[in-house]
Design a protein around this motif. Structure first.
Motif, short mmCIF file in Angstrom:
data_model
loop_
_atom_site.label_atom_id
_atom_site.label_comp_id
_atom_site.label_asym_id
_atom_site.label_seq_id
_atom_site.Cartn_x
_atom_site.Cartn_y
_atom_site.Cartn_z
N VAL A 1 0.83 -1.20 0.00
CA VAL A 1 0.00 0.00 0.00
C VAL A 1 0.87 1.25 0.00
O VAL A 1 0.62 2.22 -0.75
N SER A 2 1.89 1.26 0.86
CA SER A 2 2.78 2.43 0.91
C SER A 2 3.60 2.56 -0.36
O SER A 2 3.93 3.68 -0.78
N TRP A 3 3.93 1.44 -1.01
CA TRP A 3 4.73 1.49 -2.24
C TRP A 3 4.02 2.26 -3.34
O TRP A 3 4.64 3.02 -4.09
N ASN A 4 2.71 2.15 -3.46
CA ASN A 4 1.97 2.86 -4.49
C ASN A 4 2.07 4.37 -4.29
O ASN A 4 2.31 5.13 -5.23
N ALA A 5 1.92 4.83 -3.03
CA ALA A 5 1.96 6.27 -2.77
C ALA A 5 3.37 6.83 -2.95
O ALA A 5 3.56 7.88 -3.57
N LEU A 6 4.37 6.12 -2.44
CA LEU A 6 5.74 6.62 -2.57
C LEU A 6 6.22 6.62 -4.01
O LEU A 6 6.99 7.50 -4.43
N ARG A 7 5.76 5.66 -4.80
CA ARG A 7 6.13 5.66 -6.22
C ARG A 7 5.58 6.87 -6.93
O ARG A 7 6.28 7.54 -7.71
N ASP A 8 4.31 7.24 -6.66
CA ASP A 8 3.73 8.41 -7.31
C ASP A 8 4.40 9.69 -6.83
O ASP A 8 4.60 10.64 -7.62
N ILE A 9 4.76 9.75 -5.54
CA ILE A 9 5.47 10.94 -5.04
C ILE A 9 6.82 11.09 -5.73
O ILE A 9 7.24 12.21 -6.11
N ALA A 10 7.55 9.98 -5.89
CA ALA A 10 8.85 10.05 -6.56
C ALA A 10 8.71 10.51 -8.00
O ALA A 10 9.53 11.29 -8.49
N GLY A 11 7.67 10.05 -8.70
CA GLY A 11 7.45 10.53 -10.07
C GLY A 11 7.10 12.00 -10.10
O GLY A 11 7.46 12.72 -11.05
N ALA A 12 6.41 12.50 -9.07
CA ALA A 12 6.03 13.90 -9.06
C ALA A 12 7.20 14.83 -8.82
O ALA A 12 7.16 16.00 -9.23
N VAL A 13 8.26 14.36 -8.17
CA VAL A 13 9.42 15.23 -7.92
C VAL A 13 10.52 15.03 -8.96
O VAL A 13 11.64 15.51 -8.76
N GLY A 14 10.25 14.29 -10.04
CA GLY A 14 11.20 14.23 -11.14
C GLY A 14 11.88 12.91 -11.36
O GLY A 14 12.78 12.82 -12.21
N ALA A 15 11.54 11.85 -10.66
CA ALA A 15 12.18 10.55 -10.85
C ALA A 15 11.60 9.84 -12.06
O ALA A 15 10.41 9.99 -12.39
N ASP A 16 12.45 9.06 -12.77
CA ASP A 16 11.95 8.32 -13.93
C ASP A 16 11.22 7.06 -13.45
O ASP A 16 11.04 6.84 -12.25
N ALA A 17 10.81 6.22 -14.38
CA ALA A 17 10.00 5.06 -14.03
C ALA A 17 10.78 4.08 -13.13
O ALA A 17 10.24 3.57 -12.14
N THR A 18 12.07 3.85 -13.46
CA THR A 18 12.86 2.91 -12.65
C THR A 18 13.13 3.45 -11.26
O THR A 18 12.99 2.74 -10.25
N ALA A 19 13.50 4.74 -11.20
CA ALA A 19 13.77 5.35 -9.90
C ALA A 19 12.51 5.42 -9.05
O ALA A 19 12.55 5.21 -7.83
N ALA A 20 11.37 5.71 -9.67
CA ALA A 20 10.12 5.77 -8.92
C ALA A 20 9.73 4.40 -8.37
O ALA A 20 9.16 4.29 -7.29
N MET A 21 10.05 3.34 -9.12
CA MET A 21 9.74 2.00 -8.65
C MET A 21 10.64 1.59 -7.47
O MET A 21 10.22 0.87 -6.57
N LEU A 22 11.89 2.06 -7.47
CA LEU A 22 12.82 1.72 -6.39
C LEU A 22 12.71 2.64 -5.19
O LEU A 22 13.24 2.32 -4.11
N TYR A 23 12.06 3.79 -5.37
CA TYR A 23 11.99 4.77 -4.28
C TYR A 23 11.36 4.21 -3.01
O TYR A 23 11.86 4.46 -1.90
N PRO A 24 10.25 3.45 -3.06
CA PRO A 24 9.68 2.91 -1.82
C PRO A 24 10.63 1.98 -1.06
O PRO A 24 10.61 1.93 0.18
N PHE A 25 11.48 1.24 -1.81
CA PHE A 25 12.44 0.37 -1.13
C PHE A 25 13.48 1.18 -0.36
O PHE A 25 14.00 0.73 0.66
N VAL A 26 13.78 2.40 -0.85
CA VAL A 26 14.75 3.25 -0.17
C VAL A 26 14.21 3.72 1.19
O VAL A 26 14.93 3.72 2.19
N VAL A 27 12.94 4.10 1.21
CA VAL A 27 12.35 4.66 2.44
C VAL A 27 11.95 3.54 3.40
O VAL A 27 12.43 3.44 4.52
#
Length: 299
Positions: free
Chosen positions: A25-51
């Motif tokens: 559930v949290s992965w969906n929200a963090l992925r969209d947030i990462a895309g909104a601040v300029g991350a590409d598709a791969t970075a947005a998919m990995l962003y929830p794992f970082v947090v």
């Protein structure tokens, strides 16, 4: 496997399942947030794992570390939990973020709030690198406290008893020496031991002359005033009152009442009664003699 272990295994599996669903559930929200601040598709998919991944790492570190290092891991866990909660909350407030993982978008209408949220979202990956490396280094350099074994406890107990005063028994005063009179050792009254053996008459002893004590010169007493040493602090005074031989014997009888004869040793009695090795040997001999006398009477 016992019922208790099965219950623990089921509890751990249920916890893993709940954490996995919450991460999804949290992965969906963090992925969209990462895309909104300029991350590409791969970075947005990995962003929830970082947090959320650093949150899991900090949780494991709190179970391993101790002291200040454990408190540091708890602070990291709390900070990243709050940051993830804020980003999930913003994702729920801004409908434009739903389903947009690459296109840029504003996180808030008010510019200062938008700048703060963008700073928070972009600083979390950098913080994960720093705090994650620090936590891993603390875990690798952590040395758990040594576990005291039975041999270590025995050595410490023996050393403590050797340093302890051996004045548990009353100190006997030597008999005065009289010239030309044979001095025999004063018998010790033992009221707790009943003898079953007949007494044999002692052979006559010829009196032997005892040399008189030679008087020696004693140095004159010093007239220099002594410096006051002060009062003995309360911490240095013994806290346990001195016990008489009867009290020690009563405690030893009570402690060894259900022991077999093979287990009645001086070391075992010393540990139970907390006395000196010499007293423990005396108590052992007395208790074994009592048991032998009781067995003889029963026979």
């Amino acid at each position: 496997m016992s019922l208790r272990r099965k219950g623990r295994a089921a509890l751990v599996l249920a916890l893993v399942a709940v954490v996995g669903m919450a991460f999804r559930v949290s992965w969906n929200a963090l992925r969209d947030i990462a895309g909104a601040v300029g991350a590409d598709a791969t970075a947005a998919m990995l962003y929830p794992f970082v947090v959320d991944g650093l949150m899991a790492l900090a949780l494991v570190a709190t179970l391993v570390l101790a002291g200040d290092a454990r408190r540091f891991a708890l602070r990291v866990l709390g900070a990243y939990t709050i940051a993830s909660l804020v980003l999930n909350y913003v994702h729920g407030l801004v409908p434009e973020l739903h389903g947009r993982s690459v296109d840029w978008s504003r996180l808030a209408e008010w510019d200062p709030a938008n700048w703060a949220l963008v700073l928070l979202a972009t600083s979390l990956p950098v913080g994960s690198i720093y705090f994650g490396s620090d936590l891993v280094a603390k875990v690798l350099h952590h040395r758990p406290a040594p576990i005291l074994t039975a041999s270590t406890n025995a050595e410490e107990s023996t050393e403590t008893d050797m340093k302890r005063s051996t004045a548990d028994f009353a100190v006997s005063t030597p008999a005065p020496i009289t010239p030309n009179v044979t001095v025999l050792p004063r018998p010790v009254a033992v009221g707790f031991l009943k003898s079953t053996l007949p007494l044999k008459p002692l052979p006559p002893v010829d009196p032997a002359p005892v040399a008189s004590i030679e008087r020696r010169a004693v140095p004159a007493e010093s007239t220099r005033p002594r410096r006051a040493t002060g009062r003995v602090p309360d911490a240095a005074k013994p806290t346990r009152p001195k016990r008489t031989p009867e009290q020690l014997l009563a405690e030893a009888r009570k402690a060894t009442a259900d022991w077999p004869d093979a287990k009645v040793t001086a070391e075992g009695i010393r540990r139970e009664v907390h006395t000196s090795p010499a007293n423990a040997r005396t108590l052992r001999d007395t208790i074994l003699a009592e048991r032998a006398a009781t067995a003889a009477e029963a026979a």
